[in-house]
Design a protein around this motif. Structure first.
Motif, PDB file in Angstrom:
ATOM      1  N   ASP A 169      33.322  17.179  59.280  1.00  0.00           N
ATOM      2  CA  ASP A 169      32.881  16.422  58.106  1.00  0.00           C
ATOM      3  C   ASP A 169      31.444  16.776  57.786  1.00  0.00           C
ATOM      4  OD1 ASP A 169      31.892  14.014  56.475  1.00  0.00           O
ATOM      5  OD2 ASP A 169      34.011  13.522  56.720  1.00  0.00           O
ATOM      6  N   ASN A 170      31.103  16.734  56.508  1.00  0.00           N
ATOM      7  CA  ASN A 170      29.761  17.135  56.065  1.00  0.00           C
ATOM      8  C   ASN A 170      28.704  16.066  56.273  1.00  0.00           C
ATOM      9  OD1 ASN A 170      30.594  15.306  54.186  1.00  0.00           O
ATOM     10  ND2 ASN A 170      30.274  16.615  52.406  1.00  0.00           N
ATOM     11  N   ARG A 171      29.077  14.949  56.868  1.00  0.00           N
ATOM     12  CA  ARG A 171      28.102  13.854  57.032  1.00  0.00           C
ATOM     13  C   ARG A 171      27.721  13.601  58.486  1.00  0.00           C
ATOM     14  NH1 ARG A 171      32.061  10.279  53.472  1.00  0.00           N
ATOM     15  NH2 ARG A 171      33.421  11.749  54.547  1.00  0.00           N
ATOM     16  N   PHE A 172      28.189  14.435  59.390  1.00  0.00           N
ATOM     17  CA  PHE A 172      27.962  14.186  60.804  1.00  0.00           C
ATOM     18  C   PHE A 172      26.875  15.077  61.401  1.00  0.00           C
ATOM     19  CE2 PHE A 172      32.756  13.121  60.888  1.00  0.00           C
ATOM     20  CZ  PHE A 172      32.499  11.888  60.307  1.00  0.00           C
ATOM     21  N   GLY A 173      26.094  15.748  60.569  1.00  0.00           N
ATOM     22  CA  GLY A 173      25.063  16.647  61.088  1.00  0.00           C
ATOM     23  C   GLY A 173      24.006  15.946  61.912  1.00  0.00           C
ATOM     24  N   PHE A 174      23.789  14.642  61.667  1.00  0.00           N
ATOM     25  CA  PHE A 174      22.752  13.923  62.406  1.00  0.00           C
ATOM     26  C   PHE A 174      23.042  13.858  63.906  1.00  0.00           C
ATOM     27  CE2 PHE A 174      25.867  10.775  61.008  1.00  0.00           C
ATOM     28  CZ  PHE A 174      26.116  10.053  62.153  1.00  0.00           C
ATOM     29  N   LEU A 175      24.310  14.093  64.302  1.00  0.00           N
ATOM     30  CA  LEU A 175      24.649  14.033  65.728  1.00  0.00           C
ATOM     31  C   LEU A 175      23.851  15.041  66.549  1.00  0.00           C
ATOM     32  CD1 LEU A 175      28.542  13.629  65.838  1.00  0.00           C
ATOM     33  CD2 LEU A 175      26.829  11.967  66.554  1.00  0.00           C
ATOM     34  N   THR A 176      23.533  16.197  65.950  1.00  0.00           N
ATOM     35  CA  THR A 176      22.815  17.224  66.699  1.00  0.00           C
ATOM     36  C   THR A 176      21.407  16.786  67.080  1.00  0.00           C
ATOM     37  OG1 THR A 176      21.960  18.306  64.697  1.00  0.00           O
ATOM     38  CG2 THR A 176      24.106  19.039  65.516  1.00  0.00           C
ATOM     39  N   GLN A 216      36.627  38.574  60.152  1.00  0.00           N
ATOM     40  CA  GLN A 216      35.265  38.824  60.591  1.00  0.00           C
ATOM     41  C   GLN A 216      34.339  39.084  59.405  1.00  0.00           C
ATOM     42  OE1 GLN A 216      33.739  39.116  64.033  1.00  0.00           O
ATOM     43  NE2 GLN A 216      32.189  38.702  62.484  1.00  0.00           N
ATOM     44  N   ALA A 217      34.821  39.883  58.425  1.00  0.00           N
ATOM     45  CA  ALA A 217      34.012  40.180  57.238  1.00  0.00           C
ATOM     46  C   ALA A 217      33.740  38.912  56.437  1.00  0.00           C
ATOM     47  CB  ALA A 217      34.725  41.225  56.377  1.00  0.00           C
ATOM     48  N   ALA A 218      34.761  38.070  56.275  1.00  0.00           N
ATOM     49  CA  ALA A 218      34.581  36.822  55.531  1.00  0.00           C
ATOM     50  C   ALA A 218      33.632  35.875  56.266  1.00  0.00           C
ATOM     51  CB  ALA A 218      35.939  36.151  55.320  1.00  0.00           C
ATOM     52  N   ALA A 219      33.726  35.851  57.615  1.00  0.00           N
ATOM     53  CA  ALA A 219      32.816  35.005  58.395  1.00  0.00           C
ATOM     54  C   ALA A 219      31.378  35.483  58.238  1.00  0.00           C
ATOM     55  CB  ALA A 219      33.218  35.024  59.865  1.00  0.00           C
ATOM     56  N   LEU A 261      36.102  32.278  65.238  1.00  0.00           N
ATOM     57  CA  LEU A 261      35.521  32.594  63.934  1.00  0.00           C
ATOM     58  C   LEU A 261      35.735  31.446  62.954  1.00  0.00           C
ATOM     59  CD1 LEU A 261      36.511  36.362  63.481  1.00  0.00           C
ATOM     60  CD2 LEU A 261      34.191  35.449  63.692  1.00  0.00           C
ATOM     61  N   GLU A 262      36.919  30.863  62.996  1.00  0.00           N
ATOM     62  CA  GLU A 262      37.192  29.742  62.094  1.00  0.00           C
ATOM     63  C   GLU A 262      36.319  28.538  62.445  1.00  0.00           C
ATOM     64  OE1 GLU A 262      41.151  27.736  60.242  1.00  0.00           O
ATOM     65  OE2 GLU A 262      40.938  27.606  62.418  1.00  0.00           O
ATOM     66  N   ILE A 263      36.154  28.278  63.751  1.00  0.00           N
ATOM     67  CA  ILE A 263      35.297  27.164  64.178  1.00  0.00           C
ATOM     68  C   ILE A 263      33.864  27.389  63.715  1.00  0.00           C
ATOM     69  CG2 ILE A 263      34.250  26.078  66.201  1.00  0.00           C
ATOM     70  CD1 ILE A 263      36.909  26.423  67.652  1.00  0.00           C
ATOM     71  N   ASN A 264      33.366  28.618  63.891  1.00  0.00           N
ATOM     72  CA  ASN A 264      31.993  28.918  63.479  1.00  0.00           C
ATOM     73  C   ASN A 264      31.810  28.742  61.979  1.00  0.00           C
ATOM     74  OD1 ASN A 264      31.468  29.549  66.112  1.00  0.00           O
ATOM     75  ND2 ASN A 264      31.563  31.755  65.838  1.00  0.00           N
ATOM     76  N   SER A 265      32.783  29.204  61.195  1.00  0.00           N
ATOM     77  CA  SER A 265      32.669  29.111  59.738  1.00  0.00           C
ATOM     78  C   SER A 265      32.717  27.658  59.283  1.00  0.00           C
ATOM     79  CB  SER A 265      33.800  29.911  59.075  1.00  0.00           C
ATOM     80  OG  SER A 265      33.700  31.281  59.396  1.00  0.00           O
ATOM     81  N   LYS A 266      33.621  26.881  59.888  1.00  0.00           N
ATOM     82  CA  LYS A 266      33.677  25.455  59.546  1.00  0.00           C
ATOM     83  C   LYS A 266      32.375  24.764  59.908  1.00  0.00           C
ATOM     84  CE  LYS A 266      38.637  24.517  59.836  1.00  0.00           C
ATOM     85  NZ  LYS A 266      39.682  23.755  60.558  1.00  0.00           N
ATOM     86  N   MET A 267      31.813  25.145  61.062  1.00  0.00           N
ATOM     87  CA  MET A 267      30.551  24.545  61.488  1.00  0.00           C
ATOM     88  C   MET A 267      29.454  24.817  60.465  1.00  0.00           C
ATOM     89  SD  MET A 267      28.437  25.261  64.997  1.00  0.00           S
ATOM     90  CE  MET A 267      28.368  27.007  64.620  1.00  0.00           C
ATOM     91  N   VAL A 316      31.388  28.321  50.779  1.00  0.00           N
ATOM     92  CA  VAL A 316      32.677  27.626  50.888  1.00  0.00           C
ATOM     93  C   VAL A 316      33.824  28.577  50.559  1.00  0.00           C
ATOM     94  CG1 VAL A 316      34.101  25.815  49.880  1.00  0.00           C
ATOM     95  CG2 VAL A 316      31.725  25.341  50.446  1.00  0.00           C
ATOM     96  N   THR A 317      33.622  29.418  49.540  1.00  0.00           N
ATOM     97  CA  THR A 317      34.655  30.387  49.166  1.00  0.00           C
ATOM     98  C   THR A 317      34.925  31.370  50.304  1.00  0.00           C
ATOM     99  OG1 THR A 317      33.996  30.219  46.839  1.00  0.00           O
ATOM    100  CG2 THR A 317      35.315  32.130  47.481  1.00  0.00           C
ATOM    101  N   SER A 318      33.867  31.888  50.918  1.00  0.00           N
ATOM    102  CA  SER A 318      34.031  32.834  52.031  1.00  0.00           C
ATOM    103  C   SER A 318      34.710  32.167  53.221  1.00  0.00           C
ATOM    104  CB  SER A 318      32.664  33.384  52.450  1.00  0.00           C
ATOM    105  OG  SER A 318      32.067  34.109  51.399  1.00  0.00           O
TER     106      SER A 318
END
Length: 460
Positions: free
Chosen positions: A56-63, A341-344, A272-278, A311-313
């Motif tokens: 979710d885009n609102r949980f960045g404060f956890l870091t 890999q290229a899209a990431a 790669l998917e986890i990294n991109s979502k992150m 977001v598109t990539s």
């Protein structure tokens, strides 16, 4: 009949009981080293944060949060002896007698309680564990210690999921109203963008460190994984053949390579998917809320354009991963992986461009009201119970004496009760070093009091 035999029972009991009362050894947590518990805790926290900020885009404060952890290790040794005998005196009339039952009891109990408490800053933990040498030597790549109490997860991800559900639903959010207790939770600091950026880099470093491959249940969830599992049986069958033709040897080598390619590509595609979502949900999207309150309006258009491109990539990454998951041969799998890999890489580029625009934006506008996290604290209490019991009951039946009287002659109980209390929240950074906030301290104290009351009730 003489009763002085009673005088000897306490002496006998004290001989049979191990020293009557001894301080139990300090080997709580069912003989699992405490440092392994702490290691597991830190590994699960990193994974929970990493996974949550990708959802979710609102949980960045956890870091930028921290945790106050309280461990209580209780070892309770209890031993009891219940000697007794029935003295029988036959009477003159056949088949009749008179008897006297004599018994006693002695119980010893020794309880050892140890408490330890420590503070963990999430940014520091992420920085520490992003070092490949520390990750390997100190944390053993976060592999599991095979202890009886460490065979399952502590469940921190599930706890954070439940706690942040109101944030995901939009009923709690980062804002200017402080919902804290007492003096309230700490404010979101002005340098939050830079801090989250640093934490993100550490998370990406952790993601690149070696991890175990996909488990068998994870492989079974994809077509490519199922293909890999079927190859496993074929490889085993060919490998068991005592005499192999040249063709069979070549077939065996090809299948081994095919299986390795499919499994390696599945693991890489997942990461790669986890990294991109992150990047999308931890950097690209959540920082827009903070940027709106910290940079000039003229910079927002460029930030929005880079966000859309990222977001598109990231969407392309998801499509290519689907191809890897369903590939039936190594060549097709590798083609999809190269595209992913290229899209990431494009996703990382656009996210980096967005961060640069935010950092290089012109002078800030007039100060905005202070922001606060949507939650004060997230707490969890886990109790571990391990109980071992044993007993010995010999019996004698003589003409004039029958012993013992009690169903159990000698018994012993060893109970380990171990409590893990964790309170997570934004640290108080008003001093020279970060420390736990008032809300976190109250959470830990409340749980300690609750545990003490529960223990007292159970003893009554």
């Amino acid at each position: 009949m003489k009763s002085p035999v009673l005088v000897s029972w306490p002496a006998v009991a004290c001989i049979l009981l191990p020293g009557c009362v001894q301080t139990p050894p300090s080997d709580g947590m069912a003989s699992v080293p405490v440092h392994e518990v702490v290691r597991r805790l830190k590994c699960e926290l990193v994974d929970a944060i990493r996974l949550k900020v990708t959802e979710d885009n609102r949980f960045g404060f956890l870091t930028q949060w921290s945790a106050k952890v309280h461990l209580t290790l209780v070892v309770d040794d209890q031993t009891s002896i219940n000697p007794g005998a029935t003295f029988i005196e036959p009477l003159k009339i056949a088949g009749t007698n008179r008897s006297l039952a004599v018994g006693g009891g002695l119980t010893t109990q020794a309880v050892r309680t140890e408490d330890m408490e420590f503070f963990m800053s999430f940014p520091e933990v992420l920085k520490e564990m992003s070092n490949d040498r520390i990750w390997s030597m100190t944390y053993a790549n976060c592999s599991r210690y095979p202890g009886i109490l460490l065979e399952s997860e502590l469940g921190l991800k599930a706890v954070i999921d439940k706690a942040l559900a109101p944030v995901g639903a939009g009923v709690l959010y980062t804002g200017v109203n402080n919902p804290g207790l007492g003096t309230g939770q700490p404010k979101v600091p002005a340098g939050e963008i830079k801090n989250i950026d640093t934490a993100l880099n550490n998370l990406k470093a952790i993601d690149r460190l070696p991890r175990p491959g996909l488990s068998e249940p994870e492989l079974a969830q994809t077509s490519a994984g199922q293909k890999s599992q079927s190859l496993e049986f074929s490889i085993k069958r060919l490998g068991e053949a005592k005499e192999k033709t040249e063709q069979q040897l070549k077939e065996l080598q090809d299948q081994i390579q095919e299986q390795k390619t499919l499994k390696d590509n599945l693991a890489k595609a997942k990461q790669l998917e986890i990294n991109s979502k992150m990047l999308i949900q931890e950097v690209v999207t959540p920082l827009s809320d903070i940027a709106a309150n910290s940079i000039a309006d003229k910079c927002l258009a460029g930030v929005k354009a880079e966000r859309l491109a990222a977001v598109t990539s990231a969407s392309v990454v998801a499509v290519k991963k689907y191809g890897v998951d369903n590939a039936q041969d190594g060549k097709t799998s590798t083609e999809f992986l190269n595209g992913e890999q290229a899209a990431a890489t494009d996703t990382f580029t656009h996210a980096d461009n967005m961060l640069r625009q935010i950092k290089n934006c012109g002078p800030r506008e007039k100060p905005k009201p202070a922001l606060y996290d949507p939650l004060d604290v997230i707490g969890e209490t886990v109790n571990f119970y391990v109980t071992a019991t044993g007993s010995v009951t010999p019996s004698w039946k003589l003409v004039r004496i029958t012993a013992p009287l009690a169903p159990t002659f000698i018994s012993g109980t060893r109970k380990d009760t171990n409590t893990l209390i964790i309170a997570m929240g934004r640290p108080n950074t008003s001093g020279d070093i970060p420390k736990s906030s008032e809300a976190m301290n109250q959470q830990v104290l409340a749980q300690i009091l609750s545990q003490a009351i529960t223990t007292r009730i159970n003893q009554q």
